[in-house]
Each structure stands twice: as structure tokens, then as C-alpha cells.
Motif scaffolding. Structure first.
Motif, PDB file in Angstrom:
ATOM      1  N   VAL A 104     -12.077  34.291  22.630  1.00  0.00           N
ATOM      2  CA  VAL A 104     -12.139  34.217  21.163  1.00  0.00           C
ATOM      3  C   VAL A 104     -12.714  32.854  20.787  1.00  0.00           C
ATOM      4  CG1 VAL A 104     -10.808  34.308  19.007  1.00  0.00           C
ATOM      5  CG2 VAL A 104     -10.060  35.631  21.002  1.00  0.00           C
ATOM      6  N   TYR A 105     -13.782  32.834  20.016  1.00  0.00           N
ATOM      7  CA  TYR A 105     -14.384  31.554  19.655  1.00  0.00           C
ATOM      8  C   TYR A 105     -14.260  31.232  18.169  1.00  0.00           C
ATOM      9  CZ  TYR A 105     -16.067  31.641  24.368  1.00  0.00           C
ATOM     10  OH  TYR A 105     -16.111  31.684  25.729  1.00  0.00           O
ATOM     11  N   VAL A 106     -14.257  32.273  17.349  1.00  0.00           N
ATOM     12  CA  VAL A 106     -14.157  32.057  15.907  1.00  0.00           C
ATOM     13  C   VAL A 106     -13.152  33.049  15.343  1.00  0.00           C
ATOM     14  CG1 VAL A 106     -15.412  31.967  13.711  1.00  0.00           C
ATOM     15  CG2 VAL A 106     -16.605  31.423  15.828  1.00  0.00           C
ATOM     16  N   ARG A 107     -12.258  32.559  14.467  1.00  0.00           N
ATOM     17  CA  ARG A 107     -11.337  33.486  13.805  1.00  0.00           C
ATOM     18  C   ARG A 107     -11.591  33.475  12.307  1.00  0.00           C
ATOM     19  NH1 ARG A 107      -5.465  32.792  14.664  1.00  0.00           N
ATOM     20  NH2 ARG A 107      -5.510  34.827  13.694  1.00  0.00           N
ATOM     21  N   ALA A 159       3.219  22.609  20.016  1.00  0.00           N
ATOM     22  CA  ALA A 159       4.457  21.858  19.748  1.00  0.00           C
ATOM     23  C   ALA A 159       4.246  20.810  18.648  1.00  0.00           C
ATOM     24  CB  ALA A 159       4.929  21.178  21.029  1.00  0.00           C
ATOM     25  N   PHE A 160       3.074  20.162  18.685  1.00  0.00           N
ATOM     26  CA  PHE A 160       2.762  19.144  17.676  1.00  0.00           C
ATOM     27  C   PHE A 160       2.713  19.749  16.271  1.00  0.00           C
ATOM     28  CE2 PHE A 160      -0.822  17.193  15.213  1.00  0.00           C
ATOM     29  CZ  PHE A 160      -0.194  16.002  14.872  1.00  0.00           C
ATOM     30  N   ALA A 161       2.038  20.919  16.140  1.00  0.00           N
ATOM     31  CA  ALA A 161       1.920  21.580  14.833  1.00  0.00           C
ATOM     32  C   ALA A 161       3.301  21.962  14.302  1.00  0.00           C
ATOM     33  CB  ALA A 161       1.021  22.808  14.944  1.00  0.00           C
ATOM     34  N   LYS A 162       4.153  22.435  15.218  1.00  0.00           N
ATOM     35  CA  LYS A 162       5.500  22.842  14.840  1.00  0.00           C
ATOM     36  C   LYS A 162       6.303  21.630  14.360  1.00  0.00           C
ATOM     37  CE  LYS A 162       8.651  26.275  16.644  1.00  0.00           C
ATOM     38  NZ  LYS A 162       9.155  26.904  17.860  1.00  0.00           N
ATOM     39  N   MET A 163       6.196  20.563  15.149  1.00  0.00           N
ATOM     40  CA  MET A 163       6.911  19.323  14.842  1.00  0.00           C
ATOM     41  C   MET A 163       6.545  18.788  13.456  1.00  0.00           C
ATOM     42  SD  MET A 163       6.679  16.233  17.549  1.00  0.00           S
ATOM     43  CE  MET A 163       5.576  14.986  16.982  1.00  0.00           C
ATOM     44  N   LYS A 164       5.247  18.911  13.091  1.00  0.00           N
ATOM     45  CA  LYS A 164       4.781  18.363  11.818  1.00  0.00           C
ATOM     46  C   LYS A 164       4.806  19.394  10.691  1.00  0.00           C
ATOM     47  CE  LYS A 164       3.204  14.615  11.842  1.00  0.00           C
ATOM     48  NZ  LYS A 164       3.920  13.323  11.770  1.00  0.00           N
ATOM     49  N   GLY A 165       5.170  20.638  11.034  1.00  0.00           N
ATOM     50  CA  GLY A 165       5.165  21.702  10.022  1.00  0.00           C
ATOM     51  C   GLY A 165       3.773  21.998   9.497  1.00  0.00           C
ATOM     52  N   LEU A 166       2.773  21.921  10.390  1.00  0.00           N
ATOM     53  CA  LEU A 166       1.388  22.148   9.969  1.00  0.00           C
ATOM     54  C   LEU A 166       1.006  23.617  10.092  1.00  0.00           C
ATOM     55  CD1 LEU A 166      -0.355  19.246  11.910  1.00  0.00           C
ATOM     56  CD2 LEU A 166      -0.308  19.463   9.427  1.00  0.00           C
ATOM     57  N   HIS A 167       0.203  24.092   9.169  1.00  0.00           N
ATOM     58  CA  HIS A 167      -0.420  25.394   9.339  1.00  0.00           C
ATOM     59  C   HIS A 167      -1.356  25.265  10.546  1.00  0.00           C
ATOM     60  CE1 HIS A 167      -2.340  29.105   7.375  1.00  0.00           C
ATOM     61  NE2 HIS A 167      -2.755  29.009   8.615  1.00  0.00           N
ATOM     62  N   HIS A 168      -1.253  26.189  11.485  1.00  0.00           N
ATOM     63  CA  HIS A 168      -1.969  26.027  12.748  1.00  0.00           C
ATOM     64  C   HIS A 168      -2.746  27.296  13.092  1.00  0.00           C
ATOM     65  CE1 HIS A 168      -1.684  24.902  17.327  1.00  0.00           C
ATOM     66  NE2 HIS A 168      -2.852  24.619  16.806  1.00  0.00           N
ATOM     67  N   GLU A 169      -4.047  27.179  13.247  1.00  0.00           N
ATOM     68  CA  GLU A 169      -4.857  28.308  13.716  1.00  0.00           C
ATOM     69  C   GLU A 169      -5.173  28.061  15.192  1.00  0.00           C
ATOM     70  OE1 GLU A 169      -6.051  31.168  12.392  1.00  0.00           O
ATOM     71  OE2 GLU A 169      -5.208  30.875  10.377  1.00  0.00           O
ATOM     72  N   ILE A 170      -4.736  29.010  16.025  1.00  0.00           N
ATOM     73  CA  ILE A 170      -4.960  28.842  17.464  1.00  0.00           C
ATOM     74  C   ILE A 170      -6.157  29.690  17.905  1.00  0.00           C
ATOM     75  CG2 ILE A 170      -3.942  29.173  19.748  1.00  0.00           C
ATOM     76  CD1 ILE A 170      -1.177  28.920  18.213  1.00  0.00           C
ATOM     77  N   ILE A 171      -7.110  29.030  18.511  1.00  0.00           N
ATOM     78  CA  ILE A 171      -8.307  29.730  18.979  1.00  0.00           C
ATOM     79  C   ILE A 171      -8.163  29.934  20.479  1.00  0.00           C
ATOM     80  CG2 ILE A 171     -10.845  29.713  18.972  1.00  0.00           C
ATOM     81  CD1 ILE A 171      -9.525  29.367  16.172  1.00  0.00           C
ATOM     82  N   ASN A 172      -8.008  31.172  20.873  1.00  0.00           N
ATOM     83  CA  ASN A 172      -7.759  31.431  22.295  1.00  0.00           C
ATOM     84  C   ASN A 172      -9.076  31.547  23.067  1.00  0.00           C
ATOM     85  OD1 ASN A 172      -6.469  31.981  24.694  1.00  0.00           O
ATOM     86  ND2 ASN A 172      -4.911  33.254  23.694  1.00  0.00           N
ATOM     87  N   VAL A 173      -9.678  30.378  23.293  1.00  0.00           N
ATOM     88  CA  VAL A 173     -10.992  30.339  23.935  1.00  0.00           C
ATOM     89  C   VAL A 173     -10.960  30.991  25.319  1.00  0.00           C
ATOM     90  CG1 VAL A 173     -12.834  28.794  24.740  1.00  0.00           C
ATOM     91  CG2 VAL A 173     -11.583  28.246  22.651  1.00  0.00           C
ATOM     92  N   ARG A 174      -9.846  30.788  26.015  1.00  0.00           N
ATOM     93  CA  ARG A 174      -9.725  31.364  27.362  1.00  0.00           C
ATOM     94  C   ARG A 174      -9.814  32.888  27.355  1.00  0.00           C
ATOM     95  NH1 ARG A 174      -5.067  27.626  29.632  1.00  0.00           N
ATOM     96  NH2 ARG A 174      -5.757  26.365  27.870  1.00  0.00           N
TER      97      ARG A 174
END
Ligand code: ZN
Length: 337
Positions: free
Chosen positions: A259-262, A241-256
């Protein structure tokens, strides 16, 4: 006896003894120069007035040099009529114990507890406490870093603490840090947001209690992200939500999901290892009063910054940094915050 005779026995030492011997020889051959507080004061002048000489009381640039007092340069402000020197309103200004301050800074760099520090210096624990927070408020007054490029961020939690408060009426006091009454994340936990870029610049701050919102993340990070930064986090919703709010490019790492590195470079391992080091370092204080938590976060951030310096250079750097801005932190001030 030749050096070769000595060296023959070298192999019989343990690894630790070898290193200790190496350090001892190094210190004998290349002793560290003695740091003088007067020398530091001159360096403080350079960093404090790097954009020109200005009055530390009112900010006026109508300042003239006004002779020396105890070999220290004094200045007089023509606007407010007050005088000052290079370290006025810094923790070391007008100290009666220059040598103790040097030792004190060493204790801080080594992360010694208050009681150990007080014992070593022969000062009262409450004096050590006052000095510590004077230094920490001074470092804190320099503000957070600005983060650039790939910025990893994640939150970590500390148990809320009213350490130092005499009367806790709303729950049973905990002994030495203690454990939370509820399992998992609750309002008893203070959430610290840490963000770190690939240059090693760091923002770390108390963001609120329990699970925090995108807005609370924004309060900590919002103004410290350089334009065009790329945010790297795990899949927590508040960060999305924060990334969306700020319009930031966001890479999500789904550790759960394992996935550790993209794409070879996007990960949150720097921020997570920072958390680990921070937690380990904080253990020694056995629960820090929440009102001082930000001070400790700043302290650790500076320790990370100084860690590749020699002890001598680190001492010099901390003395310079803590005196860079003029701040008056008095005992009275520490009592009310
Ligand atoms: Zn002035």
C-alpha cells in the motif's frame, strides 16, 4: 551576420550544450548584481531586530544609536554598556575577508568539500572547517520548523562515526565512511528522524542509536507538531506508540503490504524522497562525524529551502539567515563539542 544564421546551427548542439549556451546568453544579457557584504548587513538588521531593537549581549531594549564605524551603524546598550553593530556575533562579524566570505557561502550552497573550498579560496582547510561549522551552528540556532497539517515521518540510518578523533581504541578505525560490522540495524547506526509537512517545512535530527523508541521520537518531534497535526508513517511500532502517546490522528501506510497511498492523499513519499536526496548529498563527505551530524542535517534542510532561488537570492538568503541570531561560536567552542 544575422542572429538567424547563428540560430540555424543551434540544432547541431547537444542538449547539454544548448543549455550551456542559453545560460551564457542569459548571464550576458541579465548579469547577476554583485552582492556586497555591507548591503547584507543592512538586511540582517531588518530580520535580526524584526521585533524591535535589543542589545545582542544582554537583551535590554534600552539601546541607542551610537554613530557609525566604517560606514556601519553602531549601537550602545545603556544597561550593560557594551556596543554592537548589525552583524555582531554572527559568522561574518568583523571579518577581514568580506569577499572570501561571499565565495565561501557560494561553496556551501554548492556543497563543496572542505578541501575543494579551501583550494578555491586560498585558505587553510582548518579555516574552512571552522567557517563551515560557524555557519552551521548559526543556522542551527534558528531552531527547527513547526509542522502543520499532514506530517509524514520516517527514520533513516547513518553509520556512527568518530571521524576526527585521533585515537579509537574500542574498534578498528574505518576508512572513508566504511561499512558496519553487523548486518541490519544495530547500535553502530545513528537513527535520524525526518518529518516533513505539505508546506515543505522540515524537522530532521539525530534521535539515537539503533532502533529507537517512541520516547526518542518524542524528543525530536514532540514539541514541533502544531496542534491538530495528522501523522503519516509506515507501520513501524515505535511510531504507532508515539501517535498513541501524543493522541495524534495517525494514518498508517502499510508499504510492506504494497500500500503506497491511502485515500488519495496519505502517503510517505515526500519524506522518503527527502531521505534519498539527503543520503546522496551526504555521500560526498565520506562519513560525517556523528557529533556534527545535526549540523549537516540543518545544512541540507536549508539547501532544500534555497533550491528554488536563483544563485544570487540563495546567497543573500543564507547570509541573512546565518546572521539573524547573535551567537558566539569560537574555535575553542568547536574543539570541546
Ligand atoms: Zn546590553
Amino acid at each position: 551576420m544575422s542572429w538567424k544564421d547563428l540560430y540555424e546551427d543551434f540544432d547541431e548542439l547537444s542538449q547539454g550544450e544548448k543549455l550551456a549556451l542559453f545560460e551564457a546568453i542569459k548571464n550576458t544579457l541579465f548579469p547577476e548584481p554583485r552582492l556586497k557584504l555591507d548591503k547584507v548587513a543592512e538586511e540582517v538588521r531588518d530580520s535580526r531586530f524584526s521585533s524591535g531593537l535589543a542589545c545582542v549581549h544582554c537583551g535590554s531594549t534600552l539601546v541607542k544609536r551610537n554613530g557609525k564605524y566604517r560606514s556601519r551603524q553602531r549601537y550602545l546598550c545603556r544597561d550593560c554598556g557594551k556596543s554592537f553593530n548589525d552583524t555582531t556575533a554572527s559568522p561574518i562579524s568583523g571579518t577581514r575577508y568580506p569577499d572570501k566570505w561571499l565565495k565561501f557561502v557560494e561553496c556551501m550552497l554548492n556543497g563543496l568539500t572542505l578541501s575543494k573550498t579551501a583550494k578555491l579560496l586560498g585558505i587553510h582547510v582548518s579555516t574552512a572547517f571552522y567557517w563551515r561549522h560557524k555557519v552551521l551552528y548559526a543556522l542551527r540556532s534558528l531552531g527547527q520548523d513547526t509542522l502543520n497539517g499532514i506530517v509524514e515521518s520516517d527514520e533513516t540510518f547513518f553509520l556512527e562515526s568518530y571521524k576526527g578523533r585521533k585515537h579509537i581504541t574500542f574498534r578498528k578505525p574505518r576508512k572513508r565512511g566504511g561499512v558496519a560490522q553487523k548486518r541490519g540495524i544495530s547500535k553502530e547506526q545513528v537513527c535520524v528522524v525526518v518529518a516533513i509537512d505539505r508546506d515543505g517545512d522540515i524537522v530532521a535530527q539525530n534521535a539515537g542509536r539503533g532502533r529507537i523508541t517512541a520516547t526518542e521520537i518524542d524528543v525530536v518531534l514532540g514539541t514541533h507538531l502544531a496542534p491538530g497535526s495528522l501523522l503519516c508513517t509506515d507501520s513501524a511500532r515505535n511510531y504507532i506508540a508515539f501517535a498513541k502517546m501524543k493522541g495524534l490522528h495517525h494514518e498508517i501506510i502499510n508499504v510492506r503490504k504494497g500500500v503506497y497511498v491511502r485515500k488519495g492523499i496519505y502517503h510517505v513519499q515526500h519524506v522518503n524522497s527527502y531521505h534519498k536526496r539527503l543520503k546522496k548529498w551526504m555521500e560526498r563527505f565520506q562519513g560525517v562525524a556523528t557529533k556534527y551530524l545535526d549540523n549537516y542535517l540543518f545544512w541540507f534542510r536549508y539547501l532544500e529551502r534555497y533550491k528554488n532561488l536563483s544563485p544570487f537570492e540563495a546567497k543573500r538568503a543564507i547570509l541573512r539567515d546565518m546572521s539573524k541570531r547573535a551567537n558566539d561560536v569560537t574555535v575553542e567552542y568547536l574543539r570541546v563539542v
